[in-house]
Design a protein around this motif. Structure first.
Motif, short mmCIF file in Angstrom:
data_model
loop_
_atom_site.label_atom_id
_atom_site.label_comp_id
_atom_site.label_asym_id
_atom_site.label_seq_id
_atom_site.Cartn_x
_atom_site.Cartn_y
_atom_site.Cartn_z
N HIS A 121 0.82 -1.21 0.00
CA HIS A 121 0.00 0.00 0.00
C HIS A 121 0.86 1.26 0.00
N PHE A 122 1.50 1.52 -1.13
CA PHE A 122 2.20 2.77 -1.34
C PHE A 122 1.75 3.33 -2.69
N ASN A 123 1.57 4.64 -2.76
CA ASN A 123 1.17 5.28 -3.99
C ASN A 123 2.37 6.05 -4.53
N LEU A 124 3.05 5.49 -5.52
CA LEU A 124 4.26 6.10 -6.04
C LEU A 124 3.98 7.38 -6.81
N TYR A 125 2.81 7.48 -7.42
CA TYR A 125 2.43 8.73 -8.07
C TYR A 125 2.33 9.85 -7.04
N ALA A 126 1.68 9.58 -5.91
CA ALA A 126 1.55 10.59 -4.85
C ALA A 126 2.93 11.00 -4.34
N GLU A 127 3.82 10.02 -4.15
CA GLU A 127 5.16 10.32 -3.67
C GLU A 127 5.95 11.11 -4.71
N LEU A 128 5.74 10.80 -5.99
CA LEU A 128 6.39 11.56 -7.06
C LEU A 128 5.97 13.02 -7.02
N HIS A 137 -6.22 8.60 -11.64
CA HIS A 137 -7.43 7.82 -11.42
C HIS A 137 -7.14 6.76 -10.36
N ALA A 138 -8.05 6.60 -9.41
CA ALA A 138 -7.96 5.48 -8.47
C ALA A 138 -8.46 4.22 -9.15
N THR A 146 -6.11 16.05 -4.76
CA THR A 146 -7.32 15.29 -5.07
C THR A 146 -7.25 13.86 -4.54
N LEU A 147 -6.07 13.41 -4.13
CA LEU A 147 -5.91 12.03 -3.67
C LEU A 147 -6.43 11.82 -2.26
N GLY A 148 -6.58 12.89 -1.49
CA GLY A 148 -7.04 12.76 -0.12
C GLY A 148 -5.91 12.35 0.82
N PRO A 149 -6.24 12.19 2.11
CA PRO A 149 -5.21 11.87 3.11
C PRO A 149 -4.62 10.47 2.96
N GLU A 150 -5.36 9.54 2.36
CA GLU A 150 -4.86 8.17 2.17
C GLU A 150 -4.96 7.81 0.69
N PRO A 151 -3.92 8.10 -0.10
CA PRO A 151 -3.94 7.80 -1.53
C PRO A 151 -4.17 6.31 -1.78
N PRO A 152 -4.89 5.95 -2.84
CA PRO A 152 -5.19 4.54 -3.11
C PRO A 152 -3.92 3.75 -3.45
#
Length: 243
Positions: A158-165, A204-205, A175-181
């Motif tokens: 459960h890591f979102n590499l796009y969010a980390e990028l 997109h989630a 738009t991802l919120g506090p817990e990215p998918p």
């Protein structure tokens, strides 16, 4: 057809995750062949990183050699210069990351890389150094004018590499919120317009049991083709008899 969970039964009883991950880039290339404008070509790049074991005793012997001597022919030993002990000497792994991707080139510009589709593997998400390597690669591509699409169907980590990028680039996607998918798909591009640079993303989630989206695959600042993830994913699953 919906997204399957390739990391748990019953799908894993038919094929481990490496099988669809290896097939998907080839299917994308086949479908892009009919979509790309003249002068553009695509190709798959699949490489499963290897784990390298290091013999600690041999490593220490080779990295801390005794001062050696040589003879100049007169019987007088001449000491060779040797560096001091290293500041850091740790047993580690050689960088060898997983790569499941499709690369798109502009042939008319001397085969310039213009876009890359990165399909995330579990190894890309399992440790901080692996995540950092993936994020660094994507950031370097974007800064060199290469559009990057990231597709992550890994449900076991459960890591979102796009969010980390986006955080790494200094522009978090609110738009991802506090817990990215954990599963997601995103298309990113960073282009220069006169005296400024514009970073644009489409995210997109993804959810097991739901269809995959269509992403814009950017070739230039104004030219793109639709990247139909659902169509290529379904074809890959059908080829592998994954129902």
């Amino acid at each position: 057809m919906p997204l399957r969970d390739h990391f748990r039964p019953p799908v894993t009883k038919i094929a481990p995750w490496e099988v669809p991950h290896g097939q998907w880039p080839a299917v994308i290339v086949h479908q892009l062949r009919k979509q790309l404008p003249p002068g553009y070509i695509s190709g798959p790049r699949v490489h499963a990183g290897a784990q390298v074991e290091i013999d600690v005793a041999t490593y220490e012997k080779e990295t801390h050699p005794a001062l050696s001597h040589d003879s100049d022919g007169t019987g007088v030993a001449t000491a060779l210069w040797a560096p001091a002990a290293p500041s850091v000497a740790v047993v580690t792994e050689l960088p060898d990351d997983d790569e499941y991707e499709v690369q798109i080139y502009d042939v008319e510009r001397e085969r310039t890389l213009v876009a890359a589709i990165e399909i995330v593997s579990p190894a890309n998400k399992d440790r901080p150094e692996k995540r950092n390597a993936f994020i660094g690669k994507c950031a370097a591509l974007l800064r060199n004018g290469v559009a990057v699409s990231i597709v992550d169907v890994v449900t076991s980590r459960h890591f979102n590499l796009y969010a980390e990028l986006m955080v790494f680039l200094g522009h978090p996607d609110r738009t991802l919120g506090p817990e990215p998918p954990a599963a997601y798909a995103a298309s990113c591009r960073w282009v220069r317009k006169s005296d400024r640079a514009v970073l644009g993303t489409w995210s997109h989630a993804l959810s097991v049991g739901h269809p995959l989206p269509i992403l814009p695959l950017w070739l230039t600042d104004t030219k793109f083709v639709p990247l139909d993830l659902e169509r290529s994913y379904e074809q890959a699953c059908e080829d592998l008899s994954i129902t």
